[in-house]
Structure formats: C-alpha cells, structure tokens
Scaffold this motif. Structure first.
Motif, PDB file in Angstrom:
ATOM      1  N   ARG A 156     -44.884  -7.795  19.789  1.00 45.85           N
ATOM      2  CA  ARG A 156     -46.233  -7.459  20.246  1.00 45.85           C
ATOM      3  C   ARG A 156     -46.942  -8.706  20.785  1.00 45.85           C
ATOM      4  O   ARG A 156     -47.480  -8.701  21.893  1.00 45.85           O
ATOM      5  CB  ARG A 156     -47.045  -6.851  19.101  1.00 45.85           C
ATOM      6  CG  ARG A 156     -48.485  -6.503  19.520  1.00 45.85           C
ATOM      7  CD  ARG A 156     -49.275  -5.877  18.401  1.00 45.85           C
ATOM      8  NE  ARG A 156     -49.279  -6.780  17.257  1.00 45.85           N
ATOM      9  CZ  ARG A 156     -49.558  -6.420  16.019  1.00 45.85           C
ATOM     10  NH1 ARG A 156     -49.828  -5.175  15.739  1.00 45.85           N
ATOM     11  NH2 ARG A 156     -49.573  -7.307  15.048  1.00 45.85           N
ATOM     12  N   GLU A 157     -46.913  -9.787  20.024  1.00 50.36           N
ATOM     13  CA  GLU A 157     -47.600 -11.011  20.437  1.00 50.36           C
ATOM     14  C   GLU A 157     -46.961 -11.629  21.675  1.00 50.36           C
ATOM     15  O   GLU A 157     -47.664 -12.099  22.580  1.00 50.36           O
ATOM     16  CB  GLU A 157     -47.627 -12.011  19.283  1.00 50.36           C
ATOM     17  CG  GLU A 157     -48.520 -11.554  18.145  1.00 50.36           C
ATOM     18  CD  GLU A 157     -48.414 -12.413  16.899  1.00 50.36           C
ATOM     19  OE1 GLU A 157     -47.713 -13.447  16.926  1.00 50.36           O
ATOM     20  OE2 GLU A 157     -49.040 -12.046  15.890  1.00 50.36           O
ATOM     21  N   GLU A 158     -45.657 -11.624  21.751  1.00 47.12           N
ATOM     22  CA  GLU A 158     -44.977 -12.219  22.911  1.00 47.12           C
ATOM     23  C   GLU A 158     -45.160 -11.381  24.160  1.00 47.12           C
ATOM     24  O   GLU A 158     -45.294 -11.926  25.257  1.00 47.12           O
ATOM     25  CB  GLU A 158     -43.488 -12.443  22.616  1.00 47.12           C
ATOM     26  CG  GLU A 158     -43.236 -13.530  21.597  1.00 47.12           C
ATOM     27  CD  GLU A 158     -43.819 -14.888  21.976  1.00 47.12           C
ATOM     28  OE1 GLU A 158     -43.717 -15.287  23.154  1.00 47.12           O
ATOM     29  OE2 GLU A 158     -44.394 -15.556  21.098  1.00 47.12           O
ATOM     30  N   LEU A 159     -45.184 -10.064  24.025  1.00 48.15           N
ATOM     31  CA  LEU A 159     -45.438  -9.213  25.194  1.00 48.15           C
ATOM     32  C   LEU A 159     -46.856  -9.441  25.718  1.00 48.15           C
ATOM     33  O   LEU A 159     -47.073  -9.492  26.918  1.00 48.15           O
ATOM     34  CB  LEU A 159     -45.222  -7.738  24.861  1.00 48.15           C
ATOM     35  CG  LEU A 159     -43.775  -7.265  24.820  1.00 48.15           C
ATOM     36  CD1 LEU A 159     -43.691  -5.822  24.324  1.00 48.15           C
ATOM     37  CD2 LEU A 159     -43.115  -7.389  26.179  1.00 48.15           C
ATOM     38  N   ARG A 160     -47.803  -9.576  24.806  1.00 50.65           N
ATOM     39  CA  ARG A 160     -49.188  -9.862  25.235  1.00 50.65           C
ATOM     40  C   ARG A 160     -49.251 -11.206  25.957  1.00 50.65           C
ATOM     41  O   ARG A 160     -49.902 -11.355  26.971  1.00 50.65           O
ATOM     42  CB  ARG A 160     -50.119  -9.870  24.035  1.00 50.65           C
ATOM     43  CG  ARG A 160     -50.423  -8.478  23.555  1.00 50.65           C
ATOM     44  CD  ARG A 160     -51.753  -8.407  22.829  1.00 50.65           C
ATOM     45  NE  ARG A 160     -51.985  -7.038  22.450  1.00 50.65           N
ATOM     46  CZ  ARG A 160     -51.916  -6.587  21.197  1.00 50.65           C
ATOM     47  NH1 ARG A 160     -51.671  -7.429  20.221  1.00 50.65           N
ATOM     48  NH2 ARG A 160     -52.135  -5.326  20.932  1.00 50.65           N
ATOM     49  N   GLU A 161     -48.557 -12.187  25.395  1.00 47.90           N
ATOM     50  CA  GLU A 161     -48.512 -13.516  26.006  1.00 47.90           C
ATOM     51  C   GLU A 161     -47.880 -13.444  27.391  1.00 47.90           C
ATOM     52  O   GLU A 161     -48.276 -14.136  28.317  1.00 47.90           O
ATOM     53  CB  GLU A 161     -47.694 -14.449  25.097  1.00 47.90           C
ATOM     54  CG  GLU A 161     -47.801 -15.904  25.411  1.00 47.90           C
ATOM     55  CD  GLU A 161     -49.133 -16.505  24.996  1.00 47.90           C
ATOM     56  OE1 GLU A 161     -49.540 -17.466  25.662  1.00 47.90           O
ATOM     57  OE2 GLU A 161     -49.750 -16.025  24.027  1.00 47.90           O
ATOM     58  N   PHE A 162     -46.899 -12.587  27.516  1.00 50.66           N
ATOM     59  CA  PHE A 162     -46.161 -12.396  28.771  1.00 50.66           C
ATOM     60  C   PHE A 162     -47.002 -11.620  29.784  1.00 50.66           C
ATOM     61  O   PHE A 162     -46.680 -11.582  30.956  1.00 50.66           O
ATOM     62  CB  PHE A 162     -44.849 -11.662  28.458  1.00 50.66           C
ATOM     63  CG  PHE A 162     -43.852 -11.659  29.560  1.00 50.66           C
ATOM     64  CD1 PHE A 162     -43.226 -12.823  29.966  1.00 50.66           C
ATOM     65  CD2 PHE A 162     -43.518 -10.469  30.208  1.00 50.66           C
ATOM     66  CE1 PHE A 162     -42.280 -12.825  30.977  1.00 50.66           C
ATOM     67  CE2 PHE A 162     -42.574 -10.454  31.221  1.00 50.66           C
ATOM     68  CZ  PHE A 162     -41.962 -11.626  31.607  1.00 50.66           C
ATOM     69  N   GLY A 163     -48.058 -10.952  29.290  1.00 49.74           N
ATOM     70  CA  GLY A 163     -48.940 -10.224  30.188  1.00 49.74           C
ATOM     71  C   GLY A 163     -48.803  -8.719  30.099  1.00 49.74           C
ATOM     72  O   GLY A 163     -49.486  -7.982  30.802  1.00 49.74           O
TER      73      GLY A 163
END
Length: 175
Positions: A156-163
């Motif tokens: 979840r956090e990495e996808l958000r970071e990825f946009g």
C-alpha cells in the motif's frame, strides 16, 4: 562400488573424501552430510563417526551454518524469517538453532527488504492495472515468506509512493 565391500580404512577414507568435496563447495549441516553419505550407501556408524570428527575439528557447525545461511538468503534472495526457518529445518538444523539464527532478521530489516523487493518488482509490472499489480505483489511477497499484514502495509505504501491509488488495500488492513 558398494562402500560396504570396502575395507574399513578405505570406507572411512572414501566417506571423508565425499564430505570434503561437499564442504569445498559450501558449508553444510551435519544432516546434509549424513544424508549424502546415506545416499552413497555408507553405514550409519561410519557416517556418525566421521561427522563427529568433522564437528570436533570445527569443519561442520550447524549454528554457524544457520547464521551464514540466514544472512545470505535474506540479503540475496530477500527471504523473510518464515521462509528462512523453513529452509533451515529442511536442511536438518535443530529448531532452536534455526529460530535463533532467523531472529537476526528483525521486523525492521524484514520490512526494509520487502520494500526493496516491491520497488524492484513494480518497475517490471509496466502497465498492469492496480488490482493485478497488488495481486502479483502480494503473491510475490508471500512466496518469499513475508507475513500478510506486513505485505499489505508495504505494498500500500509503496504503491502510493509510486503514484498509484492503492485504495483497494485501505480497507483490507488496519493501520
């Protein structure tokens, strides 16, 4: 030739050669050597005597093996504690020794390695829709032994970071 047909001195020498050849490639557990000798047809007495001598000489040490294995497999393969424990048990490492060695990988190190793996994997996902990406990433981390809650949080956090939105995972896990 069947080792049982060899004179005792020759049999011990041949068993020693087999063990040294295996140890020259990489460190081994006592159980790995025991199984290798058994497959080659050596009797239990010859195997146990030799493995005892190798242990006394410091050439076979399950605790050191487990420590090195955990460090290497976590760093190079990205395996989590659960997967590392399973591998060590398959290699015949005593349960307590395995738990102690796998304990070197703390929650923080496990989470950081999961993030690295997810970032790397996301680059190869290309134009896959978010649902498929999440499914693939969850499966990927599960196969590496990461706990589901940690996997959800990291993805979840990495996808958000990825946009990406990653809204699908918001309801899936409590913060």
């Amino acid at each position: 030739m069947d080792p049982a047909e060899l004179p005792p001195d020759e049999r011990r020498k041949k068993a020693k050669e087999i063990c040294f050849d295996l140890l020259a490639v990489r460190a081994r557990t006592k159980d790995e050597l025991r199984q290798a000798l058994k497959r080659k047809g050596f009797d239990e007495e010859t195997s146990e005597t030799l493995i005892g001598k190798l242990d006394e000489a410091g050439l076979v040490n399950d605790a050191e093996f487990a420590e090195l294995w955990v460090r290497s497999r976590h760093a190079n393969q990205g395996l989590a504690r659960n997967a590392l424990l399973a591998e060590l048990k398959r290699k015949g490492v005593d349960g307590e020794i395995a738990v102690q060695a796998a304990g070197e990988v703390d929650r923080e190190a496990e989470e950081e390695r999961a993030r690295e793996l997810v970032r790397k994997r996301m680059r190869s996902l290309g134009n896959v829709d978010e649902q498929a990406a999440i499914r693939r990433l969850l499966g990927f981390l599960a196969r590496k032994g990461y706990p589901q809650g940690l996997a959800y949080t990291v993805i979840r956090e990495e996808l958000r970071e990825f946009g990406a939105e990653a809204a699908m995972l918001d309801d899936a896990i409590p913060d």
